[in-house]
Scaffold this motif. Structure first.
Motif, mmCIF file in Angstrom:
data_model
loop_
_atom_site.group_PDB
_atom_site.id
_atom_site.type_symbol
_atom_site.label_atom_id
_atom_site.label_comp_id
_atom_site.label_asym_id
_atom_site.label_seq_id
_atom_site.Cartn_x
_atom_site.Cartn_y
_atom_site.Cartn_z
ATOM 1 N N TRP A 57 0.542 -0.699 -0.407
ATOM 2 C CA TRP A 57 0.009 -0.086 0.360
ATOM 3 C C TRP A 57 1.009 1.433 -0.080
ATOM 4 O O TRP A 57 2.206 1.583 0.639
ATOM 5 N N ASP A 58 0.663 2.129 -0.197
ATOM 6 C CA ASP A 58 0.828 3.203 -0.904
ATOM 7 C C ASP A 58 1.285 4.309 0.432
ATOM 8 O O ASP A 58 -0.700 4.833 0.834
ATOM 9 N N ARG A 59 1.240 4.734 1.627
ATOM 10 C CA ARG A 59 1.449 5.677 2.285
ATOM 11 C C ARG A 59 1.319 6.679 1.971
ATOM 12 O O ARG A 59 1.163 7.923 2.997
ATOM 13 N N ASN A 60 1.782 7.133 0.895
ATOM 14 C CA ASN A 60 1.763 8.494 0.750
ATOM 15 C C ASN A 60 0.123 8.714 0.354
ATOM 16 O O ASN A 60 -0.240 9.787 -0.387
ATOM 17 N N VAL A 61 -0.763 7.882 -0.648
ATOM 18 C CA VAL A 61 -2.274 8.083 -0.950
ATOM 19 C C VAL A 61 -2.737 8.215 1.002
ATOM 20 O O VAL A 61 -3.116 6.865 1.802
ATOM 21 N N SER A 62 -3.628 8.695 1.064
ATOM 22 C CA SER A 62 -4.702 9.077 1.812
ATOM 23 C C SER A 62 -6.066 8.624 1.238
ATOM 24 O O SER A 62 -6.379 9.064 0.174
ATOM 25 N N GLY A 63 -7.249 8.255 2.083
ATOM 26 C CA GLY A 63 -8.617 8.766 1.579
ATOM 27 C C GLY A 63 -8.804 7.675 0.882
ATOM 28 O O GLY A 63 -9.632 6.645 1.708
ATOM 29 N N ASP A 64 -9.181 7.424 -0.426
ATOM 30 C CA ASP A 64 -9.690 6.052 -1.294
ATOM 31 C C ASP A 64 -9.127 5.294 -0.994
ATOM 32 O O ASP A 64 -7.722 5.076 -1.352
#
Length: 252
Positions: free
Chosen positions: A205-212
């Motif tokens: 999982w990309d830690r830089n992505v929040s939300g979706d």
């Protein structure tokens, strides 16, 4: 580059072909563009996938090597070939889970995304005909594929791999949710990490992505769940791994 002559096909799996060479201590592995899921019930061709998985795996094998973890890896052969030691694969798939997700949440009353501390280690009998069933202690003893000491060594090795990979992926803003590895014995009886380490075998999982939550997925789940962008996700993982690792060695 190592001078060798490619021999006959020894084995073809879902994602790789393994070839004999004219050297007894060397086999050549070709990474394919085939994508499969659900025991190959779902299939597709994804251009560039094999090359990316090969490049990622080479760098991660060398990372483990630098941390004292022995693998079957010898060198990278451009663009999607790898030279490895011949090993007898243990027919036990090892899965290490740091965060509950996927099949675990269908088999246990645990919410997806729940941290697992300590990590959960599961062993599965590697056989598509039987659906790769989860192994209990009694079933593993019944199969007789590992002695008690070998099982202990296998589990210790898997947890060491988890520690190394989890730390490394965190440094490049990736969360190692879970992964599966295959282990094998070399001709001199040493247990080593084999097969591959890639977005095909790791849930990342990309830690830089929040939300979706779907947008953070950078692994095979994009193919399993028909999310699209599979090649782009693998490419993002490769880009980050390349930036953090030295170029892999070429030749034996």
């Amino acid at each position: 580059m190592t001078a060798y002559t490619l021999g006959s096909l020894l084995y073809e799996g879902k994602a790789k072909r393994v070839y004999q060479t004219d050297q007894t201590d060397l086999v050549a592995v070709e990474y394919k563009d085939d994508a499969t899921a659900f025991n190959a019930l779902k299939k597709a061709q994804l251009a560039g996938k094999g090359l990316m998985n090969c490049q990622i795996s080479a760098r991660l094998f060398e990372l483990l090597e630098r941390e004292g973890i022995v693998t079957h890896y010898l060198s990278l052969q451009e663009p999607n070939w790898m030279l490895v030691k011949p090993v007898q694969i243990v027919p036990v798939e090892v899965v290490v889970r740091n965060i509950a997700f996927g099949s675990l949440c269908k088999q246990m009353p645990i919410e997806p995304g729940t941290p697992l501390d300590p990590p959960l280690l599961d062993l599965y009998y590697k056989d598509d005909a039987y659906g790769d069933p989860l192994l209990t202690d009694a079933r593993l003893e019944r199969l007789g594929v590992l002695s008690a000491s070998q099982r202990q060594e296998l589990e210790h090795l898997a947890m060491a791999v988890n520690t190394s990979l989890r730390r490394f992926f965190a440094e490049i803003a990736l969360e190692l949710v879970d992964f599966k590895i295959e282990l094998g014995f070399t001709t001199d009886g040493q247990l080593v990490v084999a097969d591959e380490i890639s977005p095909d075998t790791c849930r990342l999982w990309d830690r830089n992505v929040s939300g979706d939550a779907q947008e953070r997925i950078l692994d095979k789940d994009r193919f399993r769940q028909d999310l699209g962008g599979v090649v782009e996700a693998y490419g993002e993982v490769l880009k980050r791994v390349q930036a953090a690792c030295p170029p892999p060695r070429l030749g034996k």
